[in-house]
Design a protein around this motif. Structure first.
Motif, PDB file in Angstrom:
ATOM      1  N   ALA A   1      -8.148   3.017 -12.508  1.00 54.54           N
ATOM      2  CA  ALA A   1      -7.295   3.982 -11.818  1.00 54.54           C
ATOM      3  C   ALA A   1      -7.471   3.893 -10.303  1.00 54.54           C
ATOM      4  O   ALA A   1      -6.484   3.913  -9.546  1.00 54.54           O
ATOM      5  N   GLN A   2      -8.710   3.779  -9.845  1.00 54.70           N
ATOM      6  CA  GLN A   2      -8.962   3.699  -8.399  1.00 54.70           C
ATOM      7  C   GLN A   2      -8.389   2.403  -7.815  1.00 54.70           C
ATOM      8  O   GLN A   2      -7.816   2.409  -6.723  1.00 54.70           O
ATOM      9  N   ARG A   3      -8.530   1.309  -8.530  1.00 52.07           N
ATOM     10  CA  ARG A   3      -8.030   0.048  -8.006  1.00 52.07           C
ATOM     11  C   ARG A   3      -6.506   0.046  -7.947  1.00 52.07           C
ATOM     12  O   ARG A   3      -5.909  -0.424  -6.978  1.00 52.07           O
ATOM     13  N   ARG A   4      -5.855   0.603  -8.940  1.00 53.46           N
ATOM     14  CA  ARG A   4      -4.393   0.619  -8.962  1.00 53.46           C
ATOM     15  C   ARG A   4      -3.823   1.461  -7.834  1.00 53.46           C
ATOM     16  O   ARG A   4      -2.948   1.000  -7.085  1.00 53.46           O
ATOM     17  N   ILE A   5      -4.303   2.681  -7.673  1.00 58.47           N
ATOM     18  CA  ILE A   5      -3.725   3.543  -6.640  1.00 58.47           C
ATOM     19  C   ILE A   5      -4.098   3.032  -5.251  1.00 58.47           C
ATOM     20  O   ILE A   5      -3.291   3.085  -4.310  1.00 58.47           O
ATOM     21  N   GLY A   6      -5.296   2.487  -5.098  1.00 56.48           N
ATOM     22  CA  GLY A   6      -5.689   1.942  -3.800  1.00 56.48           C
ATOM     23  C   GLY A   6      -4.825   0.760  -3.391  1.00 56.48           C
ATOM     24  O   GLY A   6      -4.404   0.648  -2.240  1.00 56.48           O
TER      25      GLY A   6
ATOM     26  N   ARG B   1       1.550   7.400 -12.348  1.00 61.19           N
ATOM     27  CA  ARG B   1       1.131   7.968 -13.621  1.00 61.19           C
ATOM     28  C   ARG B   1       2.244   7.851 -14.669  1.00 61.19           C
ATOM     29  O   ARG B   1       1.988   7.503 -15.839  1.00 61.19           O
ATOM     30  N   ARG B   2       3.470   8.133 -14.256  1.00 59.44           N
ATOM     31  CA  ARG B   2       4.596   7.992 -15.187  1.00 59.44           C
ATOM     32  C   ARG B   2       4.834   6.539 -15.583  1.00 59.44           C
ATOM     33  O   ARG B   2       5.165   6.233 -16.741  1.00 59.44           O
ATOM     34  N   ALA B   3       4.666   5.615 -14.611  1.00 57.62           N
ATOM     35  CA  ALA B   3       4.867   4.191 -14.920  1.00 57.62           C
ATOM     36  C   ALA B   3       3.838   3.706 -15.944  1.00 57.62           C
ATOM     37  O   ALA B   3       4.168   2.892 -16.824  1.00 57.62           O
ATOM     38  N   ILE B   4       2.629   4.199 -15.859  1.00 64.72           N
ATOM     39  CA  ILE B   4       1.597   3.815 -16.829  1.00 64.72           C
ATOM     40  C   ILE B   4       1.985   4.276 -18.229  1.00 64.72           C
ATOM     41  O   ILE B   4       1.837   3.550 -19.221  1.00 64.72           O
ATOM     42  N   THR B   5       2.518   5.490 -18.299  1.00 67.51           N
ATOM     43  CA  THR B   5       2.929   6.023 -19.602  1.00 67.51           C
ATOM     44  C   THR B   5       4.123   5.262 -20.161  1.00 67.51           C
ATOM     45  O   THR B   5       4.163   4.914 -21.360  1.00 67.51           O
ATOM     46  N   GLU B   6       5.111   4.991 -19.317  1.00 67.35           N
ATOM     47  CA  GLU B   6       6.345   4.348 -19.775  1.00 67.35           C
ATOM     48  C   GLU B   6       6.122   2.893 -20.215  1.00 67.35           C
ATOM     49  O   GLU B   6       6.848   2.385 -21.074  1.00 67.35           O
ATOM     50  N   THR B   7       5.165   2.225 -19.638  1.00 65.38           N
ATOM     51  CA  THR B   7       4.950   0.800 -19.927  1.00 65.38           C
ATOM     52  C   THR B   7       3.774   0.570 -20.871  1.00 65.38           C
ATOM     53  O   THR B   7       3.334  -0.583 -21.028  1.00 65.38           O
TER      54      THR B   7
ATOM     55  N   THR C   1       4.118  -1.825 -13.434  1.00 66.05           N
ATOM     56  CA  THR C   1       4.536  -2.838 -12.467  1.00 66.05           C
ATOM     57  C   THR C   1       5.146  -2.134 -11.263  1.00 66.05           C
ATOM     58  O   THR C   1       5.481  -0.940 -11.319  1.00 66.05           O
ATOM     59  N   LEU C   2       5.296  -2.858 -10.178  1.00 62.61           N
ATOM     60  CA  LEU C   2       5.935  -2.286  -8.993  1.00 62.61           C
ATOM     61  C   LEU C   2       7.393  -1.929  -9.283  1.00 62.61           C
ATOM     62  O   LEU C   2       7.923  -0.956  -8.720  1.00 62.61           O
ATOM     63  N   ARG C   3       8.047  -2.673 -10.137  1.00 59.72           N
ATOM     64  CA  ARG C   3       9.438  -2.377 -10.494  1.00 59.72           C
ATOM     65  C   ARG C   3       9.528  -1.004 -11.180  1.00 59.72           C
ATOM     66  O   ARG C   3      10.412  -0.198 -10.887  1.00 59.72           O
ATOM     67  N   GLU C   4       8.608  -0.733 -12.094  1.00 58.73           N
ATOM     68  CA  GLU C   4       8.635   0.545 -12.809  1.00 58.73           C
ATOM     69  C   GLU C   4       8.252   1.696 -11.887  1.00 58.73           C
ATOM     70  O   GLU C   4       8.805   2.801 -11.980  1.00 58.73           O
ATOM     71  N   VAL C   5       7.296   1.483 -10.980  1.00 57.16           N
ATOM     72  CA  VAL C   5       6.943   2.523 -10.010  1.00 57.16           C
ATOM     73  C   VAL C   5       8.147   2.836  -9.125  1.00 57.16           C
ATOM     74  O   VAL C   5       8.423   4.012  -8.814  1.00 57.16           O
TER      75      VAL C   5
ATOM     76  N   LEU D   1       2.104 -12.592  -9.717  1.00 61.50           N
ATOM     77  CA  LEU D   1       0.909 -11.785  -9.898  1.00 61.50           C
ATOM     78  C   LEU D   1       1.312 -10.320  -9.919  1.00 61.50           C
ATOM     79  O   LEU D   1       2.070  -9.866  -9.054  1.00 61.50           O
ATOM     80  N   ASN D   2       0.796  -9.586 -10.853  1.00 59.70           N
ATOM     81  CA  ASN D   2       1.008  -8.138 -10.906  1.00 59.70           C
ATOM     82  C   ASN D   2      -0.227  -7.459 -10.333  1.00 59.70           C
ATOM     83  O   ASN D   2      -1.279  -7.431 -10.985  1.00 59.70           O
ATOM     84  N   PRO D   3      -0.132  -6.909  -9.111  1.00 57.78           N
ATOM     85  CA  PRO D   3      -1.319  -6.299  -8.513  1.00 57.78           C
ATOM     86  C   PRO D   3      -1.799  -5.055  -9.234  1.00 57.78           C
ATOM     87  O   PRO D   3      -2.907  -4.578  -8.972  1.00 57.78           O
ATOM     88  N   LEU D   4      -0.991  -4.503 -10.155  1.00 56.80           N
ATOM     89  CA  LEU D   4      -1.373  -3.304 -10.900  1.00 56.80           C
ATOM     90  C   LEU D   4      -1.923  -3.631 -12.278  1.00 56.80           C
ATOM     91  O   LEU D   4      -2.066  -2.734 -13.122  1.00 56.80           O
ATOM     92  N   ASP D   5      -2.253  -4.898 -12.509  1.00 55.83           N
ATOM     93  CA  ASP D   5      -2.853  -5.275 -13.784  1.00 55.83           C
ATOM     94  C   ASP D   5      -4.127  -4.477 -14.038  1.00 55.83           C
ATOM     95  O   ASP D   5      -4.868  -4.148 -13.108  1.00 55.83           O
ATOM     96  N   ARG D   6      -4.380  -4.212 -15.304  1.00 46.99           N
ATOM     97  CA  ARG D   6      -5.609  -3.506 -15.674  1.00 46.99           C
ATOM     98  C   ARG D   6      -6.831  -4.354 -15.353  1.00 46.99           C
ATOM     99  O   ARG D   6      -7.859  -3.836 -14.908  1.00 46.99           O
ATOM    100  N   GLY D   7      -6.744  -5.632 -15.573  1.00 48.73           N
ATOM    101  CA  GLY D   7      -7.875  -6.504 -15.313  1.00 48.73           C
ATOM    102  C   GLY D   7      -8.876  -6.490 -16.444  1.00 48.73           C
ATOM    103  O   GLY D   7      -8.820  -5.640 -17.341  1.00 48.73           O
ATOM    104  N   PRO D   8      -9.826  -7.409 -16.419  1.00 48.14           N
ATOM    105  CA  PRO D   8     -10.822  -7.472 -17.494  1.00 48.14           C
ATOM    106  C   PRO D   8     -11.805  -6.306 -17.411  1.00 48.14           C
ATOM    107  O   PRO D   8     -12.001  -5.716 -16.354  1.00 48.14           O
ATOM    108  N   ARG D   9     -12.387  -6.007 -18.516  1.00 46.06           N
ATOM    109  CA  ARG D   9     -13.360  -4.911 -18.558  1.00 46.06           C
ATOM    110  C   ARG D   9     -14.722  -5.414 -18.127  1.00 46.06           C
ATOM    111  O   ARG D   9     -15.157  -6.514 -18.501  1.00 46.06           O
TER     112      ARG D   9
END
Length: 530
Positions: A213-218, A246-252, A257-261, A191-199
């Motif tokens: 954004a709030q869910r990811r950083i929280g 923020r950089r991980a979002i841009t790079e991916t 993912t936690l690996r990229e962060v 499971l990737n806890p930083l998934d965007r998730g459904p709209r």
């Protein structure tokens, strides 16, 4: 027996002279009494009955009854009569929702649905859809909740279990055609806890981006702080984590993912800080924490992209985390955080008009840090908004003592969260739970004492301002009892290890209210008493 003029009734229509004549007759009868003495006691016998129009007069063991007293019939509604003499049988919650058991006070079927109770306009409903379930081991908590949620499926409600730490919900999900996600079983599912998730349905672009954004950083902050055993990040460490995310979002391409962060925190530690030198030292602690997810003992679970998807149409979704307990308690807590955040992205769509139970087994695991507690509290408050019923299961109020230090903000907040859940199912409790029930949950002393005497499958249900004594197992079918059985491992171990049966008998005889009756508990006692 001496005749005393204690009370007399004058028939209607008598003149004053006639009333005086009656009084003279009474006085004459009193003076005419004779006294008869015996060897043991003295008693007075009345004079012979006095004839007249007012009844038999005075006679042995008799009394003056000059006119027959009659009470006129009284007519009233049942509501007013209940105020004069309260009815024993309660009217209950009605017949909306699935049958949960039998109301032992009213001797009638007890129906319950948290959404129906919330929408009840008769004044007997609740102001929340959440449920607190509390009871000792083998009191029947899990079986009753499985019964409630499974029977709710035909009513259109769905069930989600963010972390099945014992694997006991798996067969239930499979029996009802649900979906099971197994974590830690060979590392095949992540499971990737930083998934965007459904709209969310009908949300604008700005609203959706803000929610993501709030869910990811929280979630990211909560993971780091819990891995640091509850220590809180400083302001500059927060800034470093924000920059890395923020950089991980841009790079991916918006798939962080936690690996990229973790990689971005390494770049910040090497001096790539966008001109803010203070972030170099601040990135060290979060970086080493996330290193455990990428390379350490927590790897293989959450550091890369998800390999599974949440089936929104499945009647029951269970995340099986039973294999993770071999890795330690911290892994179980972090799994609870990650899976809950991942699921919240799906179930928080209000406009989808779905109602879901979110069952939180070992509910205290969601409360291990201040950030997690605040997120937990917010999630409970928004449950009505999203159409969710959070079911928080605790073995005892003492479970919350594992949250923070004594007197800390974290522990006080944990107790406050438990106390604020309006709907409560109190099962059999041990004797040491009497005081916490009264002090922490505001349970009456009589009910706290009653909870100690409850049989398996019986519970005191608090819904709004009313309480009910319910026997759930009395309505169970054989299929349900077999499917919802949570003692399979205990029974199997007892058959394979007969010495455990003898040990349990010894322990229950010595400590009838304090024994952990699980297999692990028996073995722990065995090692302790040598």
């Amino acid at each position: 027996m001496m005749v005393r003029h204690a009370f007399s009734v004058t028939p209607a229509g008598q003149s004053p002279a006639e009333r005086r004549a009656v009084r003279r007759e009474i006085t004459a009868a009193q003076r005419a009494d004779t006294t008869v003495r015996t060897r043991k006691h003295e008693r007075r016998l009345p004079a012979p009955a006095m004839p007249g129009p007012f009844g038999p007069g005075v006679r042995e063991h008799g009394y003056w009854n000059l006119a027959r007293l009659t009470v006129p019939a009284h007519q009233a509604t049942s509501q007013h009569l209940a105020g004069i003499y309260p009815f024993v049988a309660d009217v209950g919650l009605g017949h909306r929702g699935p049958v949960v058991g039998v109301d032992l006070n009213a001797d009638a079927l007890w129906h319950f649905s948290p959404w129906e109770a919330y929408a009840d306009a008769t004044g007997r409903g609740a102001f929340s859809t959440n449920i607190l379930v509390l009871g000792a081991y083998r009191a029947g908590k899990s079986a009753v909740i499985k019964m409630l949620t499974t029977r709710s499926l035909p009513f259109g409600h769905h069930v989600v279990l963010p972390s099945d730490s014992k694997g006991e919900w798996v067969k239930v999900a499979e029996a009802v055609g649900g979906s099971v996600i197994r974590l830690g079983a060979g590392g095949a599912e992540r499971l990737n806890p930083l998934d965007r998730g459904p709209r969310r349905t009908a949300s604008t672009d700005d609203q959706h981006e803000q929610m993501v954004a709030q869910r990811r950083i929280g979630t990211l902050i909560s993971l780091i702080e819990q891995t640091m055993t509850g220590a809180r990040l400083s302001a500059v460490e927060h800034a470093a984590v924000h920059l890395a995310l923020r950089r991980a979002i841009t790079e991916t391409d918006d798939a962080p993912t936690l690996r990229e962060v973790h990689r971005q925190l390494g770049l910040i530690a090497s001096g790539d800080t966008d001109g803010d030198a203070a972030l170099v030292a601040a990135s060290a602690q979060p970086r080493f924490v996330l290193r455990r997810f990428v390379e350490g003992d927590l790897s293989g679970l959450f550091e890369d992209a998800s390999t599974v998807a949440f089936d929104e149409d499945a009647p029951m979704v269970v995340i099986d985390t039973s294999e993770l307990f071999a890795r330690g308690d911290l892994v179980a807590q972090l799994t609870q955080v990650c899976s809950t955040a991942w699921i919240q992205a799906v179930v928080s769509d209000r406009d989808a008009h779905r109602t879901r139970y979110v069952v939180r087994e070992e509910g205290w695991r969601d409360m291990t840090s201040l950030a997690a507690l605040q997120m937990y509290q917010q999630w409970l408050k928004l449950s009505r908004h999203y159409g969710i019923s959070n079911i928080v299961i605790l073995h005892k109020m003492g479970d919350l003592d594992a949250v923070g230090q004594a007197g800390s903000q974290e522990r006080n907040l944990a107790y406050s969260i438990a106390g604020d859940i309006e709907n409560k199912f109190i099962f059999h409790v041990n004797h040491q739970e009497r005081a916490p029930l009264i002090e922490r949950l505001n349970i009456s002393p009589a009910h706290a004492e009653m909870a100690r005497q409850l049989a398996r499958g019986q519970f005191i249900a608090y819904v709004g301002q009313y309480s009910y004594l319910v026997d759930a197992f009395s309505t169970s079918t054989e299929w349900e009892l077999e499917l919802f059985q949570t003692d399979d491992a205990v029974l199997l171990a007892s058959e394979e290890m007969p010495e455990l049966v003898h040990l349990r008998e010894r322990l229950e005889e010595a400590w009838p209210d304090d024994v952990d009756t699980s297999v692990d508990g028996w073995l722990a006692y065995e090692r302790g008493i040598g």
